[in-house]
Design a protein around this motif. Structure first.
Motif, short mmCIF file in Angstrom:
data_model
loop_
_atom_site.label_atom_id
_atom_site.label_comp_id
_atom_site.label_asym_id
_atom_site.label_seq_id
_atom_site.Cartn_x
_atom_site.Cartn_y
_atom_site.Cartn_z
N PRO A 81 0.83 -1.20 0.00
CA PRO A 81 0.00 0.00 0.00
C PRO A 81 0.87 1.26 0.00
O PRO A 81 2.09 1.16 0.16
N PHE B 250 2.29 4.77 1.66
CA PHE B 250 2.69 5.11 3.03
C PHE B 250 1.65 5.99 3.76
O PHE B 250 1.29 5.68 4.90
N ASP C 105 4.97 -0.68 -6.01
CA ASP C 105 5.80 -0.38 -4.84
C ASP C 105 5.21 -1.08 -3.63
O ASP C 105 4.24 -0.60 -3.03
N CYS D 68 7.17 -1.71 -1.08
CA CYS D 68 8.25 -1.53 -0.08
C CYS D 68 7.71 -1.63 1.33
O CYS D 68 8.23 -2.35 2.17
N ASP E 57 10.45 -4.14 0.80
CA ASP E 57 11.55 -3.93 1.75
C ASP E 57 11.55 -5.05 2.78
O ASP E 57 10.60 -5.17 3.57
C1 LIG Z 1 5.75 2.88 0.24
C2 LIG Z 1 7.25 3.09 0.30
N1 LIG Z 1 7.95 3.09 -0.85
C3 LIG Z 1 9.28 3.24 -0.87
C4 LIG Z 1 9.99 3.41 0.30
C5 LIG Z 1 11.48 3.49 0.13
O1 LIG Z 1 12.13 4.35 0.88
P1 LIG Z 1 13.73 4.45 0.94
O2 LIG Z 1 14.10 5.48 -0.05
O3 LIG Z 1 13.95 4.86 2.34
O4 LIG Z 1 14.31 3.11 0.63
C6 LIG Z 1 9.31 3.44 1.52
C7 LIG Z 1 10.00 3.68 2.81
O5 LIG Z 1 9.44 4.02 3.80
C8 LIG Z 1 7.90 3.27 1.52
O6 LIG Z 1 7.17 3.29 2.67
#
Ligand SMILES: Cc1ncc(COP(=O)(O)O)c(C=O)c1O
Length: 327
Positions: free
Chosen positions: A53, A55, A80, A82, A114
């Protein structure tokens, strides 16, 4: 990409000098406007982004609808994952079925997850999945005529720590499929309990029904940042949101421990009651920061301030008084 997608994409397009088009979300549902997304496609479009989802509100973008646009125009769709990749992968098995968000959807060409978030591994290793090895090969770089030998590198980062990759592997093995399914079940249950509790507090409303592990609330009755700061005083460090104003929490394993969600709901109720009693003139730190940001039309000033702050953190000049004491 939807305006709610992560700033990591803005940062990447800044570094690579690529034009990024941010598609608005519906102000009521906070879901991306599919019609505007379609209209944003041009002959230069090289990628569409969807979050699973996102952030801010924890919303999973309508990946199947976005995929139709991607397939129609022959543009790759990146998902994404992550934040919640290590949850959404297990939600079906944990008893919370989701619509397909991955390579089952034809337009999806790459997915990021992530491992250091809900994979519970240390930071420093992460996951990017490609539909084909041909797409993956574009990530690699090689130079054949360097005096130092033939150089080949798999990613933008050069030297990387094998230790962190080993720790990541060990953590994945430690939890295993059953462990991740179980943690997912507990986190999603806690998320839904919190969403239910917060939605019953007078003056608060859910910005979106939590699709995964993020609960985001706003208020039409008072300045929500007062509640954010009130909770901070009680030891809860939640995130502030803007456009619309709100606060959110991404629930983790810690929040699944007995009594934690109940305590958060209770202390939120106390903060709201305090804010309702006050006349709302007493600005608190977050209210001041976001209130000021709203009033500054030229956002480059706000960005300059943020960069000044980072610069100050990196500054190695020793103030003269402490320099003397150091000897
Ligand atoms: C939805 C989402 N995409 C991408 C990222 C990637 O972030 P970073 O640039 O810290 O790796 C995050 C990190 O919180 C995230 O929550």
């Amino acid at each position: 990409m939807p305006v709610t997608a992560h700033p990591a994409f803005n940062k990447a397009s800044f570094y690579f000098k690529m034009k990024l088009i941010r598609v608005p979300v519906d102000p009521n549902t906070l879901e991306v406007d599919i019609k505007q997304m379609r209209r944003a496609i041009t002959k230069n479009t090289c990628m569409i982004v969807a979050s699973a989802p996102c952030f801010p509100h924890g919303t999973i973008d309508p990946i199947q609808d976005i995929s139709k646009i991607a397939v129609e125009y022959g543009v790759p769709l990146h998902v994404d994952g992550c934040l919640g990749g290590f949850l959404i992968a297990f939600m079906d098995k944990a008893g919370f079925p989701l619509k397909p968000f991955d390579f089952r959807v034809p337009g999806v060409m790459s997915i990021s997850c992530d491992s250091h978030k809900y994979g519970f591994t240390p930071k420093g290793a992460s996951v990017i999945l490609y539909r084909t090895s041909e797409i993956c090969s574009h990530q690699f770089y090689a130079l054949a005529d360097w005096p130092g030998g033939i150089y080949a590198s798999p990613s933008i980062a050069g030297s990387r720590s094998g230790f962190l990759i080993a720790c990541c592997w060990a953590t994945l093995m430690y939890y295993g499929l059953d462990g991740y399914v179980e943690e997912t079940r507990k986190i999603i249950q806690a998320t839904r309990a919190l969403a239910q509790g917060w939605s019953k507090i007078d003056g608060l409303y859910l910005l979106h029904n939590p699709d995964v592990s993020v609960v985001a609330v706003g208020s039409k009755a008072f300045n929500i940042y007062y509640v954010l700061d009130g909770l901070r005083e009680r030891g809860w460090h939640l995130n502030g949101l803007q456009n619309p104003a709100g606060l959110h929490i991404a629930l983790t394993q810690l929040h699944t421990l007995p009594g934690v969600i109940e305590k958060l709901i209770e202390e939120t109720r106390e903060c709201v009651a305090e804010v309702m009693k006050r006349d709302n003139t007493n600005d608190t730190p977050t209210a001041v920061i976001y209130g000021t940001n709203q009033k500054v039309p030229d956002k480059s000033i706000v960005c300059d301030m943020a960069k000044l702050y980072i610069g100050a953190c990196y500054n190695t000049t020793i103030p003269s008084s402490s320099a003397k004491n150091a000897h």
